[in-house]
Enzyme design. Sequence first.
Site, PDB file in Angstrom:
ATOM      1  N   HIS A  25       0.903  -1.271  -0.019  1.00  0.00           N
ATOM      2  CA  HIS A  25       0.011   0.151  -0.073  1.00  0.00           C
ATOM      3  C   HIS A  25       0.828   1.174  -0.039  1.00  0.00           C
ATOM      4  CE1 HIS A  25      -4.153   0.909  -0.029  1.00  0.00           C
ATOM      5  NE2 HIS A  25      -4.355   1.091   0.859  1.00  0.00           N
ATOM      6  N   TYR A  72      -3.339   8.527   7.791  1.00  0.00           N
ATOM      7  CA  TYR A  72      -3.582   7.189   7.173  1.00  0.00           C
ATOM      8  C   TYR A  72      -4.117   7.358   5.670  1.00  0.00           C
ATOM      9  CZ  TYR A  72      -2.047   5.085  11.392  1.00  0.00           C
ATOM     10  OH  TYR A  72      -1.263   4.549  12.481  1.00  0.00           O
ATOM     11  N   ASN A  74      -6.897   6.453   4.251  1.00  0.00           N
ATOM     12  CA  ASN A  74      -8.106   6.754   3.867  1.00  0.00           C
ATOM     13  C   ASN A  74      -8.463   8.491   4.471  1.00  0.00           C
ATOM     14  OD1 ASN A  74      -7.945   6.384   6.628  1.00  0.00           O
ATOM     15  ND2 ASN A  74      -9.696   5.131   7.054  1.00  0.00           N
ATOM     16  N   ASP A  99      -0.847   2.461  -5.408  1.00  0.00           N
ATOM     17  CA  ASP A  99      -0.820   1.119  -5.641  1.00  0.00           C
ATOM     18  C   ASP A  99      -2.127   0.959  -6.385  1.00  0.00           C
ATOM     19  OD1 ASP A  99      -1.747   2.031  -3.021  1.00  0.00           O
ATOM     20  OD2 ASP A  99      -2.759  -0.101  -3.151  1.00  0.00           O
ATOM     21  N   ASN A 120      -9.124   3.608  -1.054  1.00  0.00           N
ATOM     22  CA  ASN A 120      -9.652   4.352  -0.071  1.00  0.00           C
ATOM     23  C   ASN A 120      -8.862   5.869   0.150  1.00  0.00           C
ATOM     24  OD1 ASN A 120     -11.835   2.832   1.107  1.00  0.00           O
ATOM     25  ND2 ASN A 120     -10.212   1.954   2.586  1.00  0.00           N
TER      26      ASN A 120
END
Length: 197
Positions: A25, A72, A74, A99, A120
Site C-alpha cells: 500500500h 492514514y 483513508n 498502488d 480509499n
Amino acid sequence: MSPVPGPALVVGLGNPGPDYAETRHNVGTRVAALLAARTGAGRFSVHKRTNSDLAQGRLAGRPVTVAVPRTYMNLSGGPVAGLVQYFSVPVTDVIVVHDELDLDFGVVRLKRGGGEGGHNGLRSISRSLGTRDYLRVRFGIGRPPGRQDPADYVLKRFSAAEKRELDLGVDLAADAAEALLADGLEAAQNRFHPLSG
C-alpha cells in the site's frame, strides 16, 4: 512563445510509520521519495500547515512540490486539498501516485480522472478536492492469491520475487511522473504504457 508551465504537485500515497513502510500500500511513498531526491531537495521536511512531508524543487523544468500526507491512507484528502490551496496548484496539475490492485505487479499506467476502484486514498482525495480530474500514476501490485482479503493483502510486504523487481518498477513510475510533467498525459502514456505489462 509557449507559456511557462506553472507549479505542479506530486503526491505519493501510503500509511505513516515504520510498520507500513515496506508494504504494498506504500509503494506510492517510495516513488515520491525517489522524486524528492530528484528535485535536488534530497529529502522531505515536515509541513505542519498541511500535515504533510514535502520536498520542493524542479522536475522536468517545472517548479514541483513532492508530498506524502502524514495521515492514514483513508484520510489523504485533507492534506492533499490543503497542499493544493497552500501552493495554488490547479487540480489538473496534481499527480497522485498509488498502488493498484487491478494491474499486475510492476505494471505502470497513467490516467486522468475516472473511478477510484475501491482505493480509499483516492476516494478521500476525490471527496476533498470535489473532483476526480487529477492525474494518476498507477503502480500495479496484482490481486491477492486465493481467498485472501484485499484489505489484508495491501498491508503485507512484497514477496522476495517482487522485491527483486521493485526498484526497477519504482524507477519506471518516477520516470512516468516526470514525463507527465514534461510532456502531458497522451505523450507520457504513449511512451510508458508499452514498457510494462
